[in-house]
Design an enzyme around this catalytic site. Sequence first.
Site, PDB file in Angstrom:
ATOM      1  N   CYS A 113      80.498   6.986  -8.834  1.00  0.00           N
ATOM      2  CA  CYS A 113      79.715   7.940  -8.031  1.00  0.00           C
ATOM      3  C   CYS A 113      78.221   7.644  -8.030  1.00  0.00           C
ATOM      4  O   CYS A 113      77.502   8.114  -7.133  1.00  0.00           O
ATOM      5  CB  CYS A 113      79.959   9.360  -8.523  1.00  0.00           C
ATOM      6  SG  CYS A 113      81.694   9.862  -8.460  1.00  0.00           S
ATOM      7  N   HIS A 244      74.095  13.738  -6.497  1.00  0.00           N
ATOM      8  CA  HIS A 244      75.495  13.400  -6.256  1.00  0.00           C
ATOM      9  C   HIS A 244      76.274  14.672  -5.956  1.00  0.00           C
ATOM     10  O   HIS A 244      76.190  15.667  -6.689  1.00  0.00           O
ATOM     11  CB  HIS A 244      76.082  12.682  -7.461  1.00  0.00           C
ATOM     12  CG  HIS A 244      77.573  12.558  -7.417  1.00  0.00           C
ATOM     13  ND1 HIS A 244      78.247  12.145  -6.281  1.00  0.00           N
ATOM     14  CD2 HIS A 244      78.532  12.808  -8.358  1.00  0.00           C
ATOM     15  CE1 HIS A 244      79.546  12.149  -6.518  1.00  0.00           C
ATOM     16  NE2 HIS A 244      79.743  12.544  -7.761  1.00  0.00           N
ATOM     17  N   ASN A 274      83.754  15.673  -2.998  1.00  0.00           N
ATOM     18  CA  ASN A 274      83.164  14.566  -3.759  1.00  0.00           C
ATOM     19  C   ASN A 274      83.612  13.258  -3.127  1.00  0.00           C
ATOM     20  O   ASN A 274      84.775  12.879  -3.240  1.00  0.00           O
ATOM     21  CB  ASN A 274      83.616  14.657  -5.219  1.00  0.00           C
ATOM     22  CG  ASN A 274      83.051  13.547  -6.086  1.00  0.00           C
ATOM     23  OD1 ASN A 274      82.473  12.575  -5.588  1.00  0.00           O
ATOM     24  ND2 ASN A 274      83.220  13.674  -7.390  1.00  0.00           N
TER      25      ASN A 274
END
Length: 318
Positions: A113, A244, A274
């Site tokens: 990520c 993020h 996500n």
Amino acid sequence: MTGSRIAAVGHYQPTRVVTNDDLAAIVDTSDEWIRTRVGIRTRHIARPDETVDEMAAAAAGKALAASGLAPARIDLVIVATSTAIDRSPNMAARVAARLGLGSPATLDLNVVCAGFTHALATADHTIRAGSATAALVIGADKFTEAADWTDRSSCVLLGDGAGAAVVVADDTTYTDGVRAIGPVVWGSVPEMGRAVRIEGTPPRFSQEGQTVYRWATTQLPPIAREVCARAGVTPEELAGVVLHQANLRIIEPVARKLGATNAVIARDVVESGNTSAASVPLALSKLVERGEIEPGAPVLLFAFGGNLSYAGQVIRCP
């Protein structure tokens, strides 16, 4: 030494939108359970035949068109991804072929990520060293392909997509002394690497949710303040904060503890879930597209992920 700046951004998401109610039909969950715990309402899921490089090229093509650069000008392509199945040709080479870029250097980067902010720093360093003049930096992941659809604690988080930036050499001397792409602050916590995993055959995503939550909400705010300090801005001077997009319950306390009281806070996780390495450039591209941040204004990009790796920099909004 030549600096660099983000000239343009672009993003891509698959057309299929999956709601929390859709997920409740296949796993023991509910819209209220998901929204309360992670803040997500919907996510985009790629077709079975839709590949990582296809999504990456779609986002990169939009960024390249917005930049006005000819494809032949691109001499470096970096794709941040952790969900590429094939080893060779890598995703960057496949993107270059799809876009007809000529003969750029091509490399993939896997920091899960945190991949895009690592890749952006790598492109900035390469340009500053004189080894490239224009780069495509892309975050792209087909995260749902690694989902365990029987695990309600993880499958509800994930979405697919891509975001991209065109990064070019920049010799501008800014009166406030703030670079167009500021110094990166990056690192990891290797001993906690098992907190986020994509392992096995076929690969499956899993994480220790509470461990990640506690670490992110306590350890990341001072690191984010260090990113601002190294860039020469205060958190109060930020016009935007793009963290993020993992979990709204992480984004909001980290932004609050950072003290970015005047900034637009990206909350794309609500509609996208996500998307791993895609999340930061995807959210940034949407803010730019909607005109929510003035061009040239300072924006904090900060991501964290697998290996409990992190990387962030302050940029000037394209």
